[in-house]
Motif scaffolding. Structure first.
Motif, PDB file in Angstrom:
ATOM      1  N   ASP A  28      25.417 -24.390   2.379  1.00 25.90           N
ATOM      2  CA  ASP A  28      24.074 -24.857   2.053  1.00 25.90           C
ATOM      3  C   ASP A  28      23.152 -24.706   3.265  1.00 25.90           C
ATOM      4  O   ASP A  28      22.005 -24.271   3.131  1.00 25.90           O
ATOM      5  CB  ASP A  28      24.113 -26.310   1.581  1.00 25.90           C
ATOM      6  N   GLN A  29      23.653 -25.044   4.447  1.00 26.47           N
ATOM      7  CA  GLN A  29      22.857 -24.896   5.667  1.00 26.47           C
ATOM      8  C   GLN A  29      22.514 -23.427   5.918  1.00 26.47           C
ATOM      9  O   GLN A  29      21.387 -23.104   6.307  1.00 26.47           O
ATOM     10  CB  GLN A  29      23.607 -25.472   6.865  1.00 26.47           C
ATOM     11  N   ARG A  36      14.466 -20.090   5.052  1.00 26.79           N
ATOM     12  CA  ARG A  36      13.425 -20.344   6.052  1.00 26.79           C
ATOM     13  C   ARG A  36      13.074 -19.059   6.796  1.00 26.79           C
ATOM     14  O   ARG A  36      11.903 -18.770   7.050  1.00 26.79           O
ATOM     15  CB  ARG A  36      13.905 -21.416   7.028  1.00 26.79           C
ATOM     16  N   PHE A  37      14.077 -18.265   7.134  1.00 24.63           N
ATOM     17  CA  PHE A  37      13.856 -17.000   7.821  1.00 24.63           C
ATOM     18  C   PHE A  37      13.006 -16.064   6.958  1.00 24.63           C
ATOM     19  O   PHE A  37      12.056 -15.440   7.446  1.00 24.63           O
ATOM     20  CB  PHE A  37      15.202 -16.361   8.176  1.00 24.63           C
ATOM     21  N   ARG A  38      13.341 -15.973   5.656  1.00 19.60           N
ATOM     22  CA  ARG A  38      12.551 -15.135   4.748  1.00 19.60           C
ATOM     23  C   ARG A  38      11.109 -15.622   4.664  1.00 19.60           C
ATOM     24  O   ARG A  38      10.171 -14.817   4.624  1.00 19.60           O
ATOM     25  CB  ARG A  38      13.187 -15.107   3.353  1.00 19.60           C
ATOM     26  N   MET A  39      10.902 -16.936   4.654  1.00 23.14           N
ATOM     27  CA  MET A  39       9.551 -17.490   4.617  1.00 23.14           C
ATOM     28  C   MET A  39       8.786 -17.125   5.887  1.00 23.14           C
ATOM     29  O   MET A  39       7.601 -16.777   5.824  1.00 23.14           O
ATOM     30  CB  MET A  39       9.596 -19.011   4.457  1.00 23.14           C
TER      31      MET A  39
END
Length: 70
Positions: A28-29, A36-39
């Motif tokens: 999950d982490q 978050r990286f894709r965002m």
């Protein structure tokens, strides 16, 4: 859910329930970090035209990242 976890442990995939839960949390982490990286990549692509990466720009970005004035 308990039966499912017990089956996975009995099947030898995990040594005990705790190992299985820790593995689920780790996954999950990792998924959250990838999201978050894709965002961040999308934000960067949408932020406008890039600029050359000079030593001055690197210093500015470091100062910004660490909350210092340039």
């Amino acid at each position: 859910m308990r039966n499912y976890i017990d089956q996975r442990v009995r099947g030898g995939e995990y040594g005990n329930t705790n190992e299985h839960l820790c593995d689920l949390i780790r996954r999950d982490q990792q998924a959250e970090a990838a999201r978050r990286f894709r965002m961040l990549i999308a934000d960067g692509l949408e932020s406008g035209e890039g600029r050359p990466l000079t030593p001055k720009v690197v210093d500015e970005l470091r100062a910004q990242a660490f909350g210092r004035a340039v």
